[in-house]
Design a protein around this motif. Structure first.
Motif, PDB file in Angstrom:
ATOM      1  N   ASN A 142       0.804  -1.213   0.000  1.00 47.53           N
ATOM      2  CA  ASN A 142       0.000   0.000   0.000  1.00 47.53           C
ATOM      3  C   ASN A 142       0.844   1.274   0.000  1.00 47.53           C
ATOM      4  O   ASN A 142       0.332   2.372   0.172  1.00 47.53           O
ATOM      5  CB  ASN A 142      -0.934   0.000   1.204  1.00 47.53           C
ATOM      6  CG  ASN A 142      -1.990  -1.074   1.049  1.00 47.53           C
ATOM      7  OD1 ASN A 142      -2.567  -1.209  -0.028  1.00 47.53           O
ATOM      8  ND2 ASN A 142      -2.222  -1.852   2.082  1.00 47.53           N
ATOM      9  N   SER A 143       2.123   1.081  -0.227  1.00 52.61           N
ATOM     10  CA  SER A 143       3.024   2.231  -0.248  1.00 52.61           C
ATOM     11  C   SER A 143       2.721   3.120  -1.444  1.00 52.61           C
ATOM     12  O   SER A 143       2.161   2.693  -2.448  1.00 52.61           O
ATOM     13  CB  SER A 143       4.467   1.726  -0.290  1.00 52.61           C
ATOM     14  OG  SER A 143       5.287   2.696  -0.870  1.00 52.61           O
ATOM     15  N   ASP A 144       3.086   4.356  -1.351  1.00 47.24           N
ATOM     16  CA  ASP A 144       2.870   5.295  -2.461  1.00 47.24           C
ATOM     17  C   ASP A 144       3.945   5.144  -3.513  1.00 47.24           C
ATOM     18  O   ASP A 144       3.759   5.482  -4.673  1.00 47.24           O
ATOM     19  CB  ASP A 144       2.913   6.743  -1.954  1.00 47.24           C
ATOM     20  CG  ASP A 144       1.830   6.982  -0.916  1.00 47.24           C
ATOM     21  OD1 ASP A 144       0.822   6.251  -1.006  1.00 47.24           O
ATOM     22  OD2 ASP A 144       2.003   7.852  -0.051  1.00 47.24           O
ATOM     23  N   LYS A 145       5.082   4.641  -3.072  1.00 48.77           N
ATOM     24  CA  LYS A 145       6.189   4.574  -4.004  1.00 48.77           C
ATOM     25  C   LYS A 145       6.036   3.363  -4.927  1.00 48.77           C
ATOM     26  O   LYS A 145       5.900   2.228  -4.474  1.00 48.77           O
ATOM     27  CB  LYS A 145       7.512   4.484  -3.236  1.00 48.77           C
ATOM     28  CG  LYS A 145       7.900   5.793  -2.607  1.00 48.77           C
ATOM     29  CD  LYS A 145       9.293   5.673  -2.016  1.00 48.77           C
ATOM     30  CE  LYS A 145       9.604   6.892  -1.177  1.00 48.77           C
ATOM     31  NZ  LYS A 145      10.333   6.534   0.046  1.00 48.77           N
ATOM     32  N   LYS A 146       6.106   3.649  -6.210  1.00 49.49           N
ATOM     33  CA  LYS A 146       5.975   2.605  -7.218  1.00 49.49           C
ATOM     34  C   LYS A 146       6.988   1.492  -7.006  1.00 49.49           C
ATOM     35  O   LYS A 146       6.683   0.311  -7.084  1.00 49.49           O
ATOM     36  CB  LYS A 146       6.230   3.220  -8.599  1.00 49.49           C
ATOM     37  CG  LYS A 146       4.980   3.443  -9.419  1.00 49.49           C
ATOM     38  CD  LYS A 146       5.398   3.741 -10.843  1.00 49.49           C
ATOM     39  CE  LYS A 146       4.223   4.114 -11.700  1.00 49.49           C
ATOM     40  NZ  LYS A 146       4.654   4.571 -13.012  1.00 49.49           N
ATOM     41  N   GLU A 147       8.199   1.927  -6.769  1.00 50.76           N
ATOM     42  CA  GLU A 147       9.294   0.968  -6.681  1.00 50.76           C
ATOM     43  C   GLU A 147       9.098   0.006  -5.520  1.00 50.76           C
ATOM     44  O   GLU A 147       9.287  -1.190  -5.634  1.00 50.76           O
ATOM     45  CB  GLU A 147      10.613   1.752  -6.542  1.00 50.76           C
ATOM     46  CG  GLU A 147      11.820   0.963  -6.926  1.00 50.76           C
ATOM     47  CD  GLU A 147      11.591   0.106  -8.166  1.00 50.76           C
ATOM     48  OE1 GLU A 147      12.098  -1.015  -8.158  1.00 50.76           O
ATOM     49  OE2 GLU A 147      10.895   0.522  -9.132  1.00 50.76           O
ATOM     50  N   LYS A 148       8.665   0.570  -4.433  1.00 56.39           N
ATOM     51  CA  LYS A 148       8.460  -0.237  -3.244  1.00 56.39           C
ATOM     52  C   LYS A 148       7.332  -1.247  -3.473  1.00 56.39           C
ATOM     53  O   LYS A 148       7.411  -2.406  -3.084  1.00 56.39           O
ATOM     54  CB  LYS A 148       8.119   0.684  -2.058  1.00 56.39           C
ATOM     55  CG  LYS A 148       8.514   0.065  -0.732  1.00 56.39           C
ATOM     56  CD  LYS A 148       8.666   1.117   0.341  1.00 56.39           C
ATOM     57  CE  LYS A 148       9.346   0.525   1.557  1.00 56.39           C
ATOM     58  NZ  LYS A 148       9.468   1.489   2.636  1.00 56.39           N
TER      59      LYS A 148
END
Lengths: 473, 946
Positions: free
Chosen positions: B23-29
């Protein structure tokens, strides 16, 4: 009012109800008839009502040599790992890992497996399928891993598990093979390189190509479009292996040559190649890469093809005619065990035979000694030897033959005391290599290229090796 | 930076952590998290709890992330159906994406989600994708139809996807064709009766074209599909073979083996005299041999198939013996198979080589293999007579090695050699006896005891030898005990004076001290025999034994033929038909080799073609196994509650009623039920039609004396035709015909046993049929039918069986039972066996009836090319109970007015017009049951033309 029969044979009683219903009475044929009747009811089909499962491969398990399942892939519903227990059972039964039968039946599934590079690829099958289809496919999977990761090992697969998963998904859809050509796969999923993984981790880009693999739909599905090289090169390796069984007296029981031509083609654009031979008549039993135009071969004995990009096997062939198969080495041997004594003598010498004037090198002799052999005390005139007392395998690394002084290995064999003299005679397995020679005499005449303007660099290399080369003693 | 890091996290809060990362905002994560999830999934960890979080990542432009989410979805959608619905919109959208790769990916993934609710949403996108402009999408969609069919077959049929799929067989892209064939084959597998893959020469041509251009896997699908086709004649078979042969040079062994299957099957249709046949044989050998240089797993499958091929057509590999020589480091499963094939290929020409090899193998390390090698020597001796002596001496050499298990195997096979060549090699017995003490395996002990007993008269100390075995009688296995008992009885019969004590001892051991009923029984029988009639005992115990032959280890020919059709499949590995082991064998179609047909012969009907060609003469009436089974099952399911077919038919049109009514009366005990209002029978018909003329009443004699006399010769009998080919009945072949003689009908059967086992316990039963034909006596086969034996039986029939209208009318469904199984077949009987002897109608009556029957019931037929004149016609018909009532000559034409009556009382009136110059006759038939007319006409044809 019509035709009621006046008399009926006894034993026949046909009852007729008011509404004219007529039915057979049992007893028409006595007990036999009744037996038929009971047997006529269809026996309940076991497993009936089950939905028809996938046509081909249902699931795949990868198992390492210590028996751990380290990867599983299901193309339809999940099959429990416990199905592999049947495989382990079979493995236990077989003394050697190589002796596990490739097709195992279990109550609900079939397990078809291959053994490659100390890994087992075990596929789960639920219906009647061509086992060769599955085995070929599994080998193709292993080849692809090899191609992508440089080796097909547990570590390499674990290191690249996501790519592995993506590859498996791309290679098989609902049990139908989808893309198995390395050229196409590489367009869909880029192979990992150190550079790319560093770049990816910085830029966040991915391994997955986002263009349609161009080759997949053309009439030449094996080649991708838009190939570009600065150096255009085409190399061919003619590799021949001699499979032979030589009997005690040194005469040939069986010999044939298994040959392949492996190509490494790095040519830009859409080159159309034709390869011709000095003596194509040697090739009468050939298997071709799909790129080869069969008709052209049939009529002109020329290999004409648009090659895949990169490394591939162009043809494999077999030369079986005995008089064409030269045997490049001979072995003089004397292995004897004395009755009621705990030792024996071992003496082998290797010499060149029909070697066409080339040097024979890379010679290794492997001998599986009988179980009662405890140790061996030998002296080689050249090279070095090892004896593994656990597996009873003697390996002699000879090197090359110099005709002036033939290599030999002599000495004593220590046997378990008290044990009876071994019955079986060990076979000698010989490995060797001869550079710049195709033992069958096959020679490439010329390679022509059409369709492109540049001048490629061309090269052909020949090598002959021992395949399964066995000398009985 | 490798993926192995994903494997290391095994902490307890793992799922929770992943959830947070997903659910992170960062795409990479996010992507990293999905990768971790996939990694957990690959090792079988349950990460289904993350479903909603993973699905949330689906709406992305990043192709790799999309792929990963799709992978996850396929795995877990089944367990989270409600959640999976959330993904539907994205799928539908992706199916319209401009990038064909995404369209294909979406349609492929959707098909893998086995959730019923979702499949409904799938139909529209799938329909579009099937017609997509991009072949990559089309070929993916084709496979998707098969997936969908697996989830919901009805839906696929309702939506018309099957037709679209059939159209794709004509697609311009070979890959699409191949996938369509693959999908159709898979669907057809679950509907064995459907003719989805309705192959005709045009579609075959398309497949053959696609075959050259598609991928190796596609080639396998197409070849397997071709193998199910039955060419209409040898020319078509040859042309298909010619186009398939190049596949033999393919690098993929599965392609090669599938091509071999097609060729082996179609070769069956080619005449052996053709040059092409020889060429084809030659072309088959190299690819088969090449398969043996592949990986051991491939070799194994190839060898199992070669084993079949060698049995079917030994000529293909007869010169290739050497490639089957065993290498010491072959896996054991390859070694054993090679050995088997070596024996099959052994012949006088190569036996020396083979024996030298086998002897070599007998000194190998692996015990199983050594044993099999020794057995193989024995099999060679039995197979190649000229080599027997050499085999025996090889075996003696091996016995000299004193290796325990070698000696024991050798003794077992020498016993077989004695049974094949009695009184030839007994000189070796002395050597065998030397090794008596080393035998510890029951089979070897039993074999040795058998030898001693059999040749007791030549072994001086036979009694001592047997006595030594007797000491530990109760510790021996049953096999040895039985053998010992028999051997001692043999000894006694040969040397009664010295061995009385011994025989008494063994009999008492067997009968009094043993718990084994078999042993006791055998003991008692011998005892009784010896005490009551020693001469008879001698005849029984010392009876000459049949010689054994090498056929014992061959596959039964009918099974072999079936297995040839399954080359390359699991069936060929197990050497069993798929019906014997495939789970849920949903009506597995038995395949059979096509019969050899010349070009001029007629073709089979398309329905039957895929299942192989039936060898029956009337392919169109052979119902599918299922139908027939159903019909015949009705027989014993007890009376239907209210309306059996007959009852319903009586309320239908008059003609049917007539048939029914007539039958009713024939069967009925209560005659008042007969003769409905629309049944106006001529008065003559009131005479009861007796079935047996011999039992005829005075009335019928009065009616027409001559008719009985005229039919003494009997009506026309058709030659016997094969009704049940051996292939369909586990080796039982039935051919037969129908006869009518002096008023009695019979079915003349010829039963042939083409299996390798004895058949007993025959019984026959008919299904209900139009005229109530039924066996009047049980099927009597007096002796068991041994292999290759044929027996002729005449089965009397009556017409008092149950009645059911059949289509066609003269169809008869038969069940035959033997000790092996129950078999079903159906046949057509000629109607003239039902023409009764009192079928001559009075002239007046004829006229009245002719007028009375409405004109629409009149049927006209042409009988062509009949060279007979009116007289001959008349007399010939009369012998088949068609009676000429009157004859007229009108304008140079002969008009014959004829009548006949069927067993159920139906009258048929005929007018036959014969022109002297014209060999074609015109036949007009009038009958109240017009459906019989066609069959009566056929009867006329048969009678007049034979």
């Amino acid at each position: 009012m019509l035709t009621a029969p006046l008399s009926r044979p006894s034993g026949l009683s046909c009852r007729q109800g008011r509404k004219g219903e007529v039915h057979l009475q049992p007893g028409l044929l006595g007990s036999q008839a009744q037996e038929i009747q009971t047997r006529w009811r269809p026996s309940p089909c076991f497993g009936a009502g089950k939905r028809s499962p996938t046509k081909m491969i249902h699931s795949l398990f990868l198992i390492n040599c210590s028996g751990d399942i380290f990867l599983e892939k299901h193309w339809k519903s999940v099959v429990s790992q416990s199905v592999c227990d049947y495989f382990f059972e079979a493995q236990e039964k077989a003394a050697d890992v190589e002796n596990v039968p490739p097709v195992i039946s279990t109550p609900h599934h079939y397990l078809i497996s291959i053994h490659r590079d100390r890994l087992f690829f075990v596929s789960v099958i639920q219906t009647e399928v061509p086992p060769l289809f599955v085995i070929e496919f599994l080998h193709r999977v292993a080849d692809t891993f090899q191609d992508y990761f440089g080796e097909c090992s547990e570590a390499a697969i674990k290191d690249n598990v996501v790519i592995v998963y993506e590859l498996l998904e791309e290679m098989l859809d609902n049990g139908f093979p989808l893309a198995t050509e390395s050229n196409i796969l590489k367009e869909l999923i880029k192979p990992p390189t150190i550079l790319r993984s560093v770049v990816n981790s910085i830029t966040g880009s991915s391994n997955v190509g986002d263009t349609l693999p161009t080759g997949q739909l053309s009439n030449i599905p094996w080649r991708r479009a838009g190939v570009k090289y600065t150096n255009n090169e085409a190399y061919f390796d003619v590799v021949e292996e001699i499979d032979a069984i030589i009997d005690k007296s040194g005469s040939t029981v069986f010999a044939e040559i298994q040959g392949v031509i492996d190509a490494c083609i790095k040519l830009s654009g859409m080159p159309d190649l034709s390869l011709s031979f000095m003596n194509p008549r040697l090739l009468d039993d050939v298997s071709f890469h799909p790129c080869i135009r069969f008709k052209r071969w049939e009529s002109e004995r020329v290999l004409s093809f648009i090659p895949p990009d990169g490394n591939f096997r162009l043809i494999s062939y077999r030369v079986s005619s005995q008089n064409l198969v030269a045997i490049p080495v001979y072995v003089k041997h004397s292995i004897s065990f004395k009755e009621n004594s705990s030792c024996g003598r071992f003496d082998i010498t290797i010499g060149p035979k029909q070697n066409m004037g080339k040097t024979i090198e890379g010679i290794t002799v492997t001998v599986h000694m009988p179980k009662v052999v405890l140790n061996m005390n030998l002296t080689p005139t050249q090279g070095s030897y090892t004896f593994d007392p656990v597996t009873k395998v003697l390996t002699w690394d000879v090197g090359k033959i110099t005709p002036q002084k033939l290599p030999s290995l002599k000495g004593l064999v220590n046997l378990q005391s008290g044990a009876p003299k071994p019955e079986e005679n060990p076979s000698l397995n010989i490995q060797f290599k001869i550079q710049q020679l195709a033992i069958s005499g096959l020679k490439v005449n010329r390679l022509d290229m059409y369709g492109e303007k540049y001048k490629p660099f061309k090269g052909v290399k020949y090598v002959t090796k021992a395949g399964k080369f066995q000398v009985r003693t | 930076m490798t993926d192995s890091k994903y494997f290391t996290t095994t902490k307890k809060g793992e799922i929770f952590e992943l959830k947070a990362e997903l659910n992170s905002d960062k795409k990479e994560k996010k992507k990293e998290a999905v990768k971790k999830v996939i990694a957990s999934m690959t090792v079988g960890k349950d990460v289904s709890a993350l479903f909603p979080d993973v699905v949330n990542c689906m709406q992305t432009d990043n192709l790799e992330l999309k792929k990963l989410v799709y992978l996850y979805l396929m795995n877990y959608a089944k367990s989270q159906p409600d959640m999976a619905i959330m993904a539907v919109n994205t799928f539908v959208k992706d199916c319209e994406d401009p990038n064909p790769l995404i369209r294909a990916l979406a349609v492929r993934t959707m098909g893998c989600i086995r959730v019923d609710k979702i499949t409904e949403y799938l139909c529209e996108p799938l329909r579009k994708c099937l017609k997509d402009e991009d072949p990559y999408v089309r070929k993916t969609a084709a496979v998707c139809v098969a997936k969908l069919h697996d989830i919901n077959a009805q839906l696929v049929e309702d939506q018309g996807f099957l037709d679209t799929l059939k159209d794709l067989i004509s697609d311009s892209n070979p890959m699409v064709v191949a996938n369509a064939v693959a999908a159709l084959s898979e669907i057809a597998e679950s509907h064995p009766s459907s003719n989805l893959l309705d192959l005709n020469p045009q579609s075959i041509n398309k497949l053959l074209t696609a075959l050259n251009e598609c991928t190796e896997w596609g080639q396998i699908f197409i070849l397997d599909c071709l193998a199910n086709y039955t060419p209409k004649d040898d020319r078509e078979a040859q042309s298909i073979c010619e186009r398939v042969t190049p596949r033999l040079s393919h690098a993929n062994s599965a392609v090669v083996l599938s091509a071999v299957k097609v060729l082996m099957k179609f070769m069956e249709m080619l005449s052996k005299d053709l040059d092409y046949y020889g060429t084809l044989l030659k072309k088959l050998a190299p690819p088969l041999v090449t398969l043996l240089s592949a990986e051991p797993e491939l070799q194994y499958v190839a060898l199992r198939n070669i084993n079949l091929i060698v049995q079917k057509r030994p000529e293909i590999l007869k010169h290739e013996m050497k490639v089957f020589f065993v290498k010491y480091n072959d896996p054991i499963y390859v070694k054993l198979e090679k050995l088997d094939i070596m024996i099959r290929l052994a012949s006088q020409a190569n036996i020396a080589q083979v024996l030298a090899e086998l002897k070599e193998y007998a000194t190998e390390v692996d015990v199983d293999f050594v044993r099999k090698a020794v057995r193989a020597i024995g099999r060679c001796a039995i197979k190649v007579e000229q080599s027997a002596e050499r085999c025996v001496s090889t075996l003696l050499d091996l016995i000299q090695t004193k290796v325990n298990y070698v000696v024991q195997e050798a003794i077992v096979v020498i016993k077989d050699i004695f049974r094949k060549y009695p009184n030839k090699y007994e000189s070796v017995i002395a050597t065998l006896c030397e090794n008596l003490d080393s035998l510890d395996e029951p089979e070897a002990r039993a074999a040795m005891i058998w030898i001693v007993g059999e040749y007791a008269e030549r072994i001086d100390n036979a009694d001592e030898l047997l006595e030594s075995f007797l000491e530990g009688f109760h510790d021996e296995s049953t096999q040895v005990q039985l053998q010992l008992l028999t051997a001692i009885v043999k000894l006694f019969l040969k040397k009664p004076t010295e061995t009385q004590e011994l025989v008494q001892q063994v009999l008492s051991l067997a009968t009094q001290d043993s718990d084994n009923p078999d042993l006791r029984d055998r003991g008692y029988i011998y005892w009784r025999l010896l005490s009551t009639d020693p001469v008879a005992a001698k005849e029984v115990v010392l009876a000459e034994k049949p010689l054994i032959s090498e056929e014992t280890d061959l596959i039964e020919p009918t099974l072999l033929d079936e297995l040839i059709c399954y080359i390359g499949t699991l069936a060929s590995v197990y050497h069993k038909p798929p019906s014997a082991f495939v789970e849920g064998g949903r009506g597995v179609v038995h395949k059979s080799l096509p019969p050899r047909t010349a070009s001029s012969e007629s073709t089979e009907s398309p329905e039957t073609a895929p299942a192989g060609a039936p060898s029956s003469e009337q392919p169109d009436v052979i119902p599918t196994q299922g139908d027939l089974l159903g019909d015949l099952l009705n027989l014993d399911l007890g009376p239907p509650v209210s309306g059996p077919p007959l009852a319903t038919s009586s309320v239908q049109m008059g003609a049917v009623d007539l048939l029914g009514g007539g039958l009713d009366s024939l069967m009925g005990d209560e005659p008042e039920g007969i003769g409905g209002p629309n049944f106006v029978a001529p008065p003559a018909a009131a005479v009861p039609a007796n079935l047996g003329a011999s039992m005829g009443s005075g009335l019928s004699d009065l009616f027409d004396l001559t008719s009985g006399v005229g039919t003494l010769s009997g009506s026309y009998v058709a030659p016997k035709a094969v009704w049940l080919p051996a292939m369909k009945a586990k080796g039982l072949e039935i051919s037969g015909t129908f006869t009518r003689q002096v008023g009695s009908i019979s079915m003349d059967l010829q039963l042939t046993n083409k299996a390798l086992q004895v058949m007993t316990d025959f019984a026959i039963q008919f299904n209900r049929n139009s005229f109530g034909l039924a066996p009047a006596a049980p099927l009597q086969v007096h002796a068991p039918l041994s292999p290759n034996q044929t027996v002729e039986i005449s089965l009397p029939l009556n017409t008092v069986g149950s009645v059911m209208k059949m289509e066609p009318l003269n169809n008869l469904q038969v069940a035959v039972k033997n000790n092996i199984d129950v078999f079903y077949f159906s046949t057509l009987y000629p109607l003239h066996i039902l023409f009764v002897e009192d079928g001559k109608m009075d002239r007046q009556m004829f006229l009245a009836t002719w007028k009375d029957i409405p004109n629409e019931n009149e049927a006209q037929f042409q009988i062509r090319d009949c060279p007979l004149n009116a007289e001959a016609v008349s007399s010939r018909l009369q012998s088949s109970n068609i009676f000429t009532v009157a004859k007229r000559n009108v304008e140079g034409q002969d008009m014959l007015y004829q009548s006949l009556k069927l067993t159920n009382g139906i009258w048929v009136l005929a007018e036959l017009r014969i022109q002297p110059s014209n060999p074609s006759f015109t036949l007009s038939l009038k009958c109240r049951a017009p459906e019989v007319s066609q069959h009566v006409y056929q009867a006329y044809e048969t009678i007049l033309k034979n």
